[in-house]
Design a protein around this motif. Structure first.
Motif, PDB file in Angstrom:
ATOM      1  N   ALA A  83       0.726  -1.241  -0.076  1.00  0.00           N
ATOM      2  CA  ALA A  83      -0.123  -0.081   0.131  1.00  0.00           C
ATOM      3  C   ALA A  83       0.829   1.398   0.096  1.00  0.00           C
ATOM      4  CB  ALA A  83      -1.019   0.000   1.124  1.00  0.00           C
ATOM      5  N   ARG A  84       2.045   1.394   0.482  1.00  0.00           N
ATOM      6  CA  ARG A  84       2.810   2.312   0.330  1.00  0.00           C
ATOM      7  C   ARG A  84       3.194   2.565  -1.074  1.00  0.00           C
ATOM      8  NH1 ARG A  84       7.762   1.997   5.000  1.00  0.00           N
ATOM      9  NH2 ARG A  84       6.152   1.485   7.005  1.00  0.00           N
ATOM     10  N   ALA A  85       3.275   1.636  -1.890  1.00  0.00           N
ATOM     11  CA  ALA A  85       3.554   2.027  -3.265  1.00  0.00           C
ATOM     12  C   ALA A  85       2.081   1.986  -4.157  1.00  0.00           C
ATOM     13  CB  ALA A  85       4.351   0.813  -4.162  1.00  0.00           C
ATOM     14  N   ILE A  86       1.138   1.625  -3.489  1.00  0.00           N
ATOM     15  CA  ILE A  86      -0.197   1.625  -4.266  1.00  0.00           C
ATOM     16  C   ILE A  86      -1.443   1.980  -3.201  1.00  0.00           C
ATOM     17  CG2 ILE A  86      -1.932   0.565  -5.915  1.00  0.00           C
ATOM     18  CD1 ILE A  86       0.137  -1.593  -6.372  1.00  0.00           C
ATOM     19  N   PRO A  87      -1.376   3.446  -2.869  1.00  0.00           N
ATOM     20  CA  PRO A  87      -2.160   3.803  -1.697  1.00  0.00           C
ATOM     21  C   PRO A  87      -3.640   3.438  -1.951  1.00  0.00           C
ATOM     22  CG  PRO A  87      -0.866   5.612  -2.546  1.00  0.00           C
ATOM     23  CD  PRO A  87      -0.515   4.481  -3.468  1.00  0.00           C
ATOM     24  N   ALA A  88      -4.163   3.196  -3.092  1.00  0.00           N
ATOM     25  CA  ALA A  88      -5.442   2.714  -3.270  1.00  0.00           C
ATOM     26  C   ALA A  88      -5.857   1.602  -2.334  1.00  0.00           C
ATOM     27  CB  ALA A  88      -5.780   2.665  -4.502  1.00  0.00           C
ATOM     28  N   ILE A  89      -4.822   0.841  -2.088  1.00  0.00           N
ATOM     29  CA  ILE A  89      -5.274  -0.566  -1.449  1.00  0.00           C
ATOM     30  C   ILE A  89      -4.943  -0.491  -0.074  1.00  0.00           C
ATOM     31  CG2 ILE A  89      -4.752  -2.162  -3.655  1.00  0.00           C
ATOM     32  CD1 ILE A  89      -2.241  -2.934  -1.972  1.00  0.00           C
TER      33      ILE A  89
ATOM     34  N   ALA B 118     -12.460  -2.072   0.639  1.00  0.00           N
ATOM     35  CA  ALA B 118     -12.526  -3.228   0.148  1.00  0.00           C
ATOM     36  C   ALA B 118     -11.467  -3.576  -0.815  1.00  0.00           C
ATOM     37  CB  ALA B 118     -13.725  -3.034  -0.874  1.00  0.00           C
ATOM     38  N   PRO B 119     -10.417  -2.604  -1.325  1.00  0.00           N
ATOM     39  CA  PRO B 119      -9.175  -2.989  -2.127  1.00  0.00           C
ATOM     40  C   PRO B 119      -8.375  -3.843  -0.918  1.00  0.00           C
ATOM     41  CG  PRO B 119     -10.098  -0.703  -2.667  1.00  0.00           C
ATOM     42  CD  PRO B 119     -11.030  -1.177  -1.653  1.00  0.00           C
ATOM     43  N   ARG B 120      -8.309  -3.119   0.167  1.00  0.00           N
ATOM     44  CA  ARG B 120      -7.283  -3.944   0.997  1.00  0.00           C
ATOM     45  C   ARG B 120      -7.810  -5.368   1.489  1.00  0.00           C
ATOM     46  NH1 ARG B 120      -6.005  -4.845   6.367  1.00  0.00           N
ATOM     47  NH2 ARG B 120      -3.917  -4.926   6.923  1.00  0.00           N
ATOM     48  N   VAL B 121      -9.139  -5.425   1.605  1.00  0.00           N
ATOM     49  CA  VAL B 121      -9.579  -6.783   1.955  1.00  0.00           C
ATOM     50  C   VAL B 121      -9.070  -7.656   0.708  1.00  0.00           C
ATOM     51  CG1 VAL B 121     -11.695  -8.159   2.245  1.00  0.00           C
ATOM     52  CG2 VAL B 121     -11.450  -5.904   3.423  1.00  0.00           C
ATOM     53  N   GLY B 122      -9.577  -7.098  -0.395  1.00  0.00           N
ATOM     54  CA  GLY B 122      -9.240  -8.070  -1.853  1.00  0.00           C
ATOM     55  C   GLY B 122      -7.724  -8.288  -1.778  1.00  0.00           C
ATOM     56  N   ALA B 123      -6.724  -7.319  -1.490  1.00  0.00           N
ATOM     57  CA  ALA B 123      -5.336  -7.479  -1.627  1.00  0.00           C
ATOM     58  C   ALA B 123      -4.920  -8.632  -0.669  1.00  0.00           C
ATOM     59  CB  ALA B 123      -4.705  -6.225  -1.098  1.00  0.00           C
ATOM     60  N   VAL B 124      -5.403  -8.549   0.904  1.00  0.00           N
ATOM     61  CA  VAL B 124      -4.988  -9.345   1.957  1.00  0.00           C
ATOM     62  C   VAL B 124      -5.630 -10.829   1.253  1.00  0.00           C
ATOM     63  CG1 VAL B 124      -5.449 -10.167   4.140  1.00  0.00           C
ATOM     64  CG2 VAL B 124      -5.086  -7.750   3.579  1.00  0.00           C
ATOM     65  N   THR B 125      -6.791 -10.835   0.807  1.00  0.00           N
ATOM     66  CA  THR B 125      -7.335 -12.220   0.356  1.00  0.00           C
ATOM     67  C   THR B 125      -6.631 -12.823  -0.713  1.00  0.00           C
ATOM     68  OG1 THR B 125      -9.693 -11.554   1.370  1.00  0.00           O
ATOM     69  CG2 THR B 125      -9.389 -13.417  -0.373  1.00  0.00           C
ATOM     70  N   VAL B 126      -6.183 -12.067  -1.678  1.00  0.00           N
ATOM     71  CA  VAL B 126      -5.484 -12.613  -2.972  1.00  0.00           C
ATOM     72  C   VAL B 126      -4.075 -12.973  -2.354  1.00  0.00           C
ATOM     73  CG1 VAL B 126      -4.180 -11.942  -5.094  1.00  0.00           C
ATOM     74  CG2 VAL B 126      -6.510 -11.391  -4.619  1.00  0.00           C
ATOM     75  N   THR B 127      -3.472 -12.372  -1.445  1.00  0.00           N
ATOM     76  CA  THR B 127      -2.055 -12.602  -0.791  1.00  0.00           C
ATOM     77  C   THR B 127      -2.109 -14.029  -0.405  1.00  0.00           C
ATOM     78  OG1 THR B 127      -1.628 -10.426  -0.672  1.00  0.00           O
ATOM     79  CG2 THR B 127      -0.118 -12.051   0.610  1.00  0.00           C
ATOM     80  N   THR B 128      -3.286 -13.987   0.504  1.00  0.00           N
ATOM     81  CA  THR B 128      -3.251 -15.409   1.257  1.00  0.00           C
ATOM     82  C   THR B 128      -3.362 -16.575   0.526  1.00  0.00           C
ATOM     83  OG1 THR B 128      -4.479 -14.098   3.308  1.00  0.00           O
ATOM     84  CG2 THR B 128      -4.499 -16.605   3.222  1.00  0.00           C
ATOM     85  N   VAL B 129      -4.320 -16.457  -0.519  1.00  0.00           N
ATOM     86  CA  VAL B 129      -4.562 -17.622  -1.512  1.00  0.00           C
ATOM     87  C   VAL B 129      -3.322 -17.968  -2.340  1.00  0.00           C
ATOM     88  CG1 VAL B 129      -5.838 -18.197  -3.550  1.00  0.00           C
ATOM     89  CG2 VAL B 129      -6.992 -16.841  -1.911  1.00  0.00           C
ATOM     90  N   LEU B 130      -2.521 -17.156  -2.533  1.00  0.00           N
ATOM     91  CA  LEU B 130      -0.965 -17.222  -3.318  1.00  0.00           C
ATOM     92  C   LEU B 130      -0.321 -17.896  -2.417  1.00  0.00           C
ATOM     93  CD1 LEU B 130      -0.886 -14.021  -5.672  1.00  0.00           C
ATOM     94  CD2 LEU B 130      -1.664 -16.233  -6.236  1.00  0.00           C
ATOM     95  N   LEU B 131      -0.095 -17.387  -1.235  1.00  0.00           N
ATOM     96  CA  LEU B 131       0.867 -18.005  -0.391  1.00  0.00           C
ATOM     97  C   LEU B 131       0.663 -19.370   0.079  1.00  0.00           C
ATOM     98  CD1 LEU B 131       1.903 -14.974   1.723  1.00  0.00           C
ATOM     99  CD2 LEU B 131       2.955 -15.765  -0.182  1.00  0.00           C
ATOM    100  N   SER B 132      -0.644 -19.586   0.340  1.00  0.00           N
ATOM    101  CA  SER B 132      -1.091 -20.636   0.598  1.00  0.00           C
ATOM    102  C   SER B 132      -1.043 -21.908  -0.760  1.00  0.00           C
ATOM    103  CB  SER B 132      -2.873 -20.826   1.008  1.00  0.00           C
ATOM    104  OG  SER B 132      -2.840 -19.913   2.062  1.00  0.00           O
ATOM    105  N   PHE B 133      -0.983 -21.370  -1.697  1.00  0.00           N
ATOM    106  CA  PHE B 133      -0.942 -22.425  -2.857  1.00  0.00           C
ATOM    107  C   PHE B 133       0.820 -22.653  -2.940  1.00  0.00           C
ATOM    108  CE2 PHE B 133       0.323 -23.207  -7.312  1.00  0.00           C
ATOM    109  CZ  PHE B 133      -0.516 -24.443  -7.608  1.00  0.00           C
TER     110      PHE B 133
END
Length: 489
Positions: free
Chosen positions: A150-156, A160-175
């Motif tokens: 978010a320091r580079a992309i303040p929009a997240i 909702a953008p932050r929720v989406g970012a945390v969710t996507v990060t969790t899914v990718l790392l879990s895979f």
């Protein structure tokens, strides 16, 4: 009372007992796996080097998040904390882990130790405490990744953008975790190098500016709760890697070496940047908040190093999450292997041989927790972990007293009085940390403990009614009676 499951073997086949796999090494009855599956299992065993870095990320992951020790007590107390605390806490915990993980080397780790020492209820409750503390702890890392991005992309940064970012990060790392424990271990090696290198670059750039008198500063208003919680959070979880003992190549030989090497690496990772930053800068202690190392690097060497450390923070968080998720998933597998959880939690992926049900379960719980505040996450994890560690220490001492002849490939070289003294200081510290908790942490921890108790009795009810399917395997080293003699399987 320790669960006993008698082996069925005829005199014509006295070696049948040896076909029973160690708890956590297999989730199916003996003889079902094909030769191909066994060969794949052996090839995927975790070697020394990846285990070293897996333990490193279980415990530390680098100096990120340790800045608040300076804020809470000043440079002198921060330095003393990272020099002395390992001797009173980390080393005893690592020694206990080395002895018990080599004596009872099955997946599930500390769950098996408490079970063997005090019976199934204690083992199940230990599993609940440690699993929940690990899930709470690992929940911080996808959120931390999102905060840095978010320091580079303040929009997240919110909504909702932050929720989406945390969710996507969790899914990718879990895979990534799903692809295999060895993959996670070697990935941890690369992440460690990439995340620590900028700190050693900062230390090199800081050398001409270091003034040793700055290391003697002490904060006028010391925050002991923040100080000890930060030290504790940055130097605990040495025993988490024991939950993957069933996946380690020659664990009796590998575990003690891996713990020693990761201990040295962890100490250097904290002390080198701490000495460099506090010795080279005159910033007020209040400036030492989470993420200040990046600012310190910018002041010492320039913005390029600041950005490098920020990237390193994301890489470190990835390693921390992967290590915690591996531990939690294999703990669930180990608990299923000895019947604390339904058999479904012992299922492994056909492609990667990983406990995919455990990975999904742990990931979903961590994701749900990740939207709490970081302080609540740290304090709740510390409290539950403290409860589990008190039970683990008691299990260690009780097994030494009750089973002195148990085969211990690595043995802490002390008699019982010395062991009690060794365990006394960390036990007192655990109780002290627990007394620092707020009413909210007491409430949350109490509710989760009641949940752990209820889970055990619910599983027992399901077993008695046949509602769910459970694995029937012995624990490694289980004691049983045969012809009046006590034998170790």
């Amino acid at each position: 009372m320790v669960m006993e499951i008698h082996l069925q073997s005829s005199p014509a086949n006295p070696s049948a007992a040896k076909a029973i796999p160690e708890a956590g090494l297999d989730s199916t009855p003996a003889g079902v796996n094909s030769n191909r599956d066994k060969l794949h299992r052996e090839k995927s065993k975790l070697a020394l080097l990846p285990l070293v870095f897996l333990i490193y990320f279980e415990v530390s992951g680098g100096p990120y998040g340790s800045e608040k020790t300076v804020q809470a007590g000043g440079p002198l107390l921060a330095i003393l904390g990272f020099v002395l605390f390992p001797f009173v806490w980390s080393i005893p915990e690592a020694l206990i882990t080395a002895e018990l993980a080599t004596a009872i080397p099955g997946n599930g780790g500390f769950v098996l130790w408490a079970h063997r020492a005090f019976g199934p209820f204690s083992g199940s409750l230990m599993g609940s405490w440690k699993f929940l503390s690990g899930a709470i702890n690992s929940a911080a890392y996808p959120a931390l990744c999102a905060d840095y991005v978010a320091r580079a992309i303040p929009a997240i940064s919110s909504g909702a953008p932050r929720v989406g970012a945390v969710t996507v990060t969790t899914v990718l790392l879990s895979f990534l975790n799903y692809t295999g424990l060895s993959v996670v271990g070697y990935t941890a090696m690369a992440l460690c190098a990439a995340s620590l290198l900028p700190f050693f670059a900062m230390a090199g750039a800081a050398l001409p500016h270091i003034r040793p008198h700055r290391w003697g500063g002490i904060a006028s208003h010391r925050n002991w709760r923040l100080y000890f919680n930060t030290l504790f959070w940055n130097l605990n979880f040495w025993d988490n890697a024991s939950t993957v003992a069933g996946e380690v190549d020659r664990p009796q030989r590998t575990f003690p070496r891996a713990l020693l090497a990761s201990g040295v690496l962890t100490s250097l990772a904290y002390l080198v940047p701490l000495l460099a930053g506090t010795g080279a800068l005159d910033e007020p202690f209040s400036a030492w908040d989470d993420g200040f190392y990046a600012d310190a690097a910018g002041m010492i060497a320039g913005r390029w190093l600041k950005y490098w450390i920020e990237v390193g923070a994301v890489l470190s968080a990835i390693g921390l999450y992967e290590a915690q998720l591996s531990s939690a998933a294999f703990q669930l597998l180990g608990m299923a292997d000895v019947g604390f959880l339904p058999k479904i939690f012992a299922l492994r992926s056909k492609w990667f041989n990983t406990p995919w049900i455990g990975i999904v379960t742990s990931s979903v719980i961590s994701l749900a927790i990740s939207f709490l505040s970081l302080d609540d996450i740290i304090n709740s994890a510390n409290f539950l972990y403290s409860l589990g560690m008190l039970l683990e220490i008691a299990s260690f001492l009780w097994l030494r007293r009750r089973e002195p002849s148990l085969n211990r490939p690595f043995r802490v070289p002390m008699r019982m009085p010395g062991l009690i003294v060794m365990c006394l200081v960390p036990s007192a510290f655990l109780i002290y940390v627990m007394t620092l908790a707020t009413w909210k942490v007491f409430l949350i921890s109490g509710v989760l403990t009641l949940f752990g108790c209820a889970l055990y009795f619910f599983m027992e009810f399901c077993k008695s009614r046949g509602c769910l399917t459970f694995t029937q395997q012995e624990m490694p080293g289980e004691l049983k009676e045969e012809g009046g003699n006590r034998n170790v399987v």
